[in-house]
Scaffold this motif. Structure first.
Motif, PDB file in Angstrom:
ATOM      1  N   UNK A   1     -10.233  -6.705   1.778  1.00  0.00           N
ATOM      2  CA  UNK A   1     -10.027  -5.272   1.541  1.00  0.00           C
ATOM      3  C   UNK A   1      -8.563  -4.999   1.188  1.00  0.00           C
ATOM      4  N   UNK A   2      -7.642  -5.626   1.916  1.00  0.00           N
ATOM      5  CA  UNK A   2      -6.219  -5.438   1.623  1.00  0.00           C
ATOM      6  C   UNK A   2      -5.852  -5.993   0.248  1.00  0.00           C
ATOM      7  N   UNK A   3      -6.449  -7.119  -0.135  1.00  0.00           N
ATOM      8  CA  UNK A   3      -6.201  -7.641  -1.485  1.00  0.00           C
ATOM      9  C   UNK A   3      -6.727  -6.671  -2.540  1.00  0.00           C
ATOM     10  N   UNK A   4      -7.920  -6.136  -2.302  1.00  0.00           N
ATOM     11  CA  UNK A   4      -8.474  -5.144  -3.226  1.00  0.00           C
ATOM     12  C   UNK A   4      -7.581  -3.920  -3.322  1.00  0.00           C
ATOM     13  N   UNK A   5      -7.033  -3.491  -2.186  1.00  0.00           N
ATOM     14  CA  UNK A   5      -6.115  -2.357  -2.187  1.00  0.00           C
ATOM     15  C   UNK A   5      -4.867  -2.692  -3.002  1.00  0.00           C
ATOM     16  N   UNK A   6      -4.353  -3.899  -2.830  1.00  0.00           N
ATOM     17  CA  UNK A   6      -3.182  -4.323  -3.610  1.00  0.00           C
ATOM     18  C   UNK A   6      -3.494  -4.295  -5.106  1.00  0.00           C
ATOM     19  N   UNK A   7      -4.653  -4.791  -5.457  1.00  0.00           N
ATOM     20  CA  UNK A   7      -5.069  -4.823  -6.858  1.00  0.00           C
ATOM     21  C   UNK A   7      -5.184  -3.416  -7.430  1.00  0.00           C
ATOM     22  N   UNK A   8      -5.834  -2.511  -6.694  1.00  0.00           N
ATOM     23  CA  UNK A   8      -5.984  -1.143  -7.196  1.00  0.00           C
ATOM     24  C   UNK A   8      -4.650  -0.425  -7.263  1.00  0.00           C
ATOM     25  N   UNK A   9      -3.771  -0.720  -6.326  1.00  0.00           N
ATOM     26  CA  UNK A   9      -2.454  -0.082  -6.327  1.00  0.00           C
ATOM     27  C   UNK A   9      -1.645  -0.505  -7.554  1.00  0.00           C
ATOM     28  N   UNK A  10      -1.644  -1.808  -7.844  1.00  0.00           N
ATOM     29  CA  UNK A  10      -0.903  -2.290  -9.010  1.00  0.00           C
ATOM     30  C   UNK A  10      -1.530  -1.827 -10.319  1.00  0.00           C
ATOM     31  N   UNK A  11      -2.864  -1.785 -10.372  1.00  0.00           N
ATOM     32  CA  UNK A  11      -3.497  -1.300 -11.596  1.00  0.00           C
ATOM     33  C   UNK A  11      -3.162   0.169 -11.836  1.00  0.00           C
ATOM     34  N   UNK A  12      -3.250   0.961 -10.781  1.00  0.00           N
ATOM     35  CA  UNK A  12      -2.966   2.392 -10.918  1.00  0.00           C
ATOM     36  C   UNK A  12      -1.507   2.606 -11.332  1.00  0.00           C
ATOM     37  N   UNK A  13      -0.609   1.797 -10.789  1.00  0.00           N
ATOM     38  CA  UNK A  13       0.801   1.901 -11.155  1.00  0.00           C
ATOM     39  C   UNK A  13       1.018   1.510 -12.628  1.00  0.00           C
ATOM     40  N   UNK A  14       0.459   0.377 -13.033  1.00  0.00           N
ATOM     41  CA  UNK A  14       0.637  -0.095 -14.412  1.00  0.00           C
ATOM     42  C   UNK A  14       0.041   0.894 -15.409  1.00  0.00           C
ATOM     43  N   UNK A  15      -1.132   1.406 -15.102  1.00  0.00           N
ATOM     44  CA  UNK A  15      -1.755   2.361 -16.008  1.00  0.00           C
ATOM     45  C   UNK A  15      -1.001   3.694 -15.994  1.00  0.00           C
ATOM     46  N   UNK A  16      -0.392   4.030 -14.876  1.00  0.00           N
ATOM     47  CA  UNK A  16       0.441   5.231 -14.819  1.00  0.00           C
ATOM     48  C   UNK A  16       1.656   5.108 -15.722  1.00  0.00           C
ATOM     49  N   UNK A  17       2.251   3.912 -15.752  1.00  0.00           N
ATOM     50  CA  UNK A  17       3.377   3.665 -16.662  1.00  0.00           C
ATOM     51  C   UNK A  17       2.907   3.777 -18.106  1.00  0.00           C
ATOM     52  N   UNK A  18       1.730   3.261 -18.372  1.00  0.00           N
ATOM     53  CA  UNK A  18       1.132   3.377 -19.709  1.00  0.00           C
ATOM     54  C   UNK A  18       0.966   4.845 -20.095  1.00  0.00           C
ATOM     55  N   UNK A  19       0.545   5.660 -19.157  1.00  0.00           N
ATOM     56  CA  UNK A  19       0.386   7.090 -19.414  1.00  0.00           C
ATOM     57  C   UNK A  19       1.739   7.763 -19.661  1.00  0.00           C
ATOM     58  N   UNK A  20       2.783   7.280 -19.022  1.00  0.00           N
ATOM     59  CA  UNK A  20       4.118   7.836 -19.282  1.00  0.00           C
ATOM     60  C   UNK A  20       4.519   7.608 -20.736  1.00  0.00           C
TER      61      UNK A  20
END
Length: 128
Positions: free
Chosen positions: A71-90
Motif C-alpha cells: 500500500x505504501x509503495x502504491x501511495x509512493x507511485x501515485x504521489x510521484x505520478x500526480x506530481x509529474x503530471x502536475x508539472x506537465x500541466x504547468x
C-alpha cells in the motif's frame, strides 16, 4: 404511441477507446483521490505514536507487513505520478506541449518518472 425500435441507441463510454492522454487525465484525477485517502492513513499512523504503545504497535505492524508495504509503495507511485503530471500541466498552463505527439511523449515521461522515482525511493528507504 408505439415504441420506435429503429432509432439508434446512444453509445456508451465502454464502446469507445479513450485516447492515451484521456486515460492519463483520468489517472491524474484518480491519483489525487487516492492521495487524499492515503494521507488520512498516514495521519492515523503518526497519531498512533501519540497514543498508547499498543495502538502504535498495531498501526506499525500493519504498515510494516507485506500488505502495508505494498500500500505504501502504491501511495509512493501515485504521489510521484500526480506530481509529474502536475508539472506537465504547468507547462500546459503556459501554452507548451499541446501538440498530440508532444502530449503523448510527456505522458509517457510522467509514467516512467513515477515508476523510476518510486523504485529509487524504496531502494533508499529499504537500504537505510
Amino acid at each position: 404511441m408505439a415504441w420506435n425500435d429503429t432509432r439508434p441507441l446512444s453509445p456508451h463510454l465502454q464502446h469507445y477507446k479513450l485516447p492515451f492522454t484521456a486515460l492519463l487525465s483520468v489517472a491524474h484525477r484518480a491519483t489525487g483521490i487516492v492521495n487524499s485517502l492515503a494521507i488520512v492513513l498516514l495521519v492515523l499512523l503518526i497519531a498512533s505514536a501519540a497514543g498508547t504503545p499498543e495502538s502504535h504497535g498495531f498501526m506499525s505492524g500493519i504498515a510494516t507487513s507485506w500488505f502495508g508495504k505494498l500500500v505504501l509503495f502504491g501511495f509512493t507511485l501515485t504521489l510521484y505520478y500526480h506530481m509529474a503530471n502536475g508539472i506537465r500541466h504547468l507547462f500546459w498552463d503556459v501554452g507548451r506541449g499541446f501538440d498530440v505527439e508532444v502530449a503523448k511523449k510527456s505522458g509517457k515521461v510522467c509514467l516512467v518518472a513515477a515508476g523510476v522515482l518510486s523504485v529509487i525511493t524504496w531502494l533508499v528507504a529499504l537500504a537505510a
